[in-house]
Design an enzyme around this catalytic site. Structure first.
Site, mmCIF file in Angstrom:
data_model
loop_
_atom_site.group_PDB
_atom_site.id
_atom_site.type_symbol
_atom_site.label_atom_id
_atom_site.label_comp_id
_atom_site.label_asym_id
_atom_site.label_seq_id
_atom_site.Cartn_x
_atom_site.Cartn_y
_atom_site.Cartn_z
ATOM 1 N N ARG A 79 0.766 -1.161 -0.097
ATOM 2 C CA ARG A 79 0.084 -0.057 0.169
ATOM 3 C C ARG A 79 0.857 1.214 0.115
ATOM 4 N NH1 ARG A 79 -3.808 -1.656 4.994
ATOM 5 N NH2 ARG A 79 -1.609 -2.476 5.481
ATOM 6 N N ASP A 81 0.889 5.664 0.629
ATOM 7 C CA ASP A 81 0.008 6.683 1.389
ATOM 8 C C ASP A 81 -0.619 7.648 0.319
ATOM 9 O OD1 ASP A 81 0.127 5.613 3.863
ATOM 10 O OD2 ASP A 81 2.227 6.568 4.040
ATOM 11 N N ARG A 229 10.207 7.327 4.409
ATOM 12 C CA ARG A 229 9.912 8.726 4.825
ATOM 13 C C ARG A 229 10.503 9.244 6.074
ATOM 14 N NH1 ARG A 229 3.610 9.416 4.010
ATOM 15 N NH2 ARG A 229 4.254 11.766 4.912
#
Length: 288
Positions: A79, A81, A229
């Site tokens: 997945r 974001d 990130r």
């Protein structure tokens, strides 16, 4: 053919499924792997949600149109974001067995029904019923783009992170070396991460300057939620001389999110590839 209208989750049925769950269709099916490219700007990410437009919702709505309204579920390799992009995302779809499909039909049919949304299918390949986009993957790779100059970008602002202060790449590389290998990455995962085990093996983490941009590339079998990130945000602190490279080791050892650096914004992140052995796309050239 007439131009398709943009999809939204309000226009197509929403089926509450876990996109990571192992499943099989409730009808005789043929499984297809698809490689996808998308611009995540304005999307809520991969997973279908109650509000907002998702990549999964768009892809399944396109597949359902190809299947004359029959429900098609998808499983993804990972997945992404909201705001994150992809140049090599992979998913699999279970189409009804009675459909006459070929790689170019799946690729072009899905891409046509995805228009004008910023999502395209690059390749398609028939796979076995036991093949899984998620569980058959052997690695994932990401790119993070930073525009490193005083002036903000007039073009591509939603596709990179603007950092004004000049970054010291030598220091960033020293810090990156401390992240490569097998570690408990608790300090570099989201507080809401649902992974049972925080230990991951980072195969590579490279940093290079390309003109005014800095490209950070990384690869691993799997990543924790926000791991890339959070690593990028921390490395930027090192590049701005706010952290010493050695502090990254201290953060790892702390095993606490509060010990890590900030989370870099989503717009600079790209899922660039997913590896399989064998590669289902090796016999399907990207161009027709």
């Amino acid at each position: 053919m007439t131009e398709q209208q943009p999809f939204s989750l309000e226009q197509s049925p929403v089926f509450p499924v876990d996109p990571h769950a192992a499943h099989e269709a409730d009808f005789p099916f043929q499984r297809w792997a698809v490689k996808i490219e998308y611009d995540g700007t304005g999307l809520v990410g991969w997973q279908k949600q109650n509000d907002g437009t998702s990549v999964q919702g768009l892809l399944e709505a396109a597949a359902m149109r190809m299947a004359n309204g029959r429900r098609i579920s998808s499983i993804t390799a990972g997945r992404t974001d909201a705001g994150v992009h992809a140049t090599g995302q992979v998913a699999h779809l279970d189409f009804p067995a009675d459909m006459n499909l070929a790689p170019h039909i799946v690729r072009d049919g899905l891409s046509y029904h995805l228009k004008p949304n910023p999502v395209a299918v690059l390749q398609a390949a028939r796979v076995t019923e036991k093949w899984s986009a998620r569980f058959s993957a052997t690695w994932r790779s990401y790119l993070y783009r930073i525009i490193n100059r005083p002036a903000p970008p007039a073009l591509g602002a939603t596709h990179m992170w603007h950092v004004r202060a000049r970054l010291n790449l030598d220091r960033m590389r020293q810090g990156a070396e401390r992240l490569v290998g097998t570690h408990d990455f608790t300090s570099f995962r989201a507080a809401a991460c649902q992974a049972r085990n925080p230990v991951r093996t980072l195969d590579s983490l490279t940093i290079e300057r390309v003109g005014e941009e800095i490209h950070i590339r990384t690869r691993a079998r799997s990543f924790l939620h926000h791991q890339v990130r959070n690593m990028v945000g921390t490395l930027v602190l090192v590049g701005r001389d706010r952290w010493e490279p050695e502090r990254i080791s201290t953060a790892l050892e702390a095993r606490s999110r509060t010990a890590g650096g900030p989370t870099a914004p989503p717009e600079g992140l790209y899922l660039t590839g997913v590896g399989y052995n064998p590669d289902p796309f090796s016999d399907d050239p990207p161009a027709a």
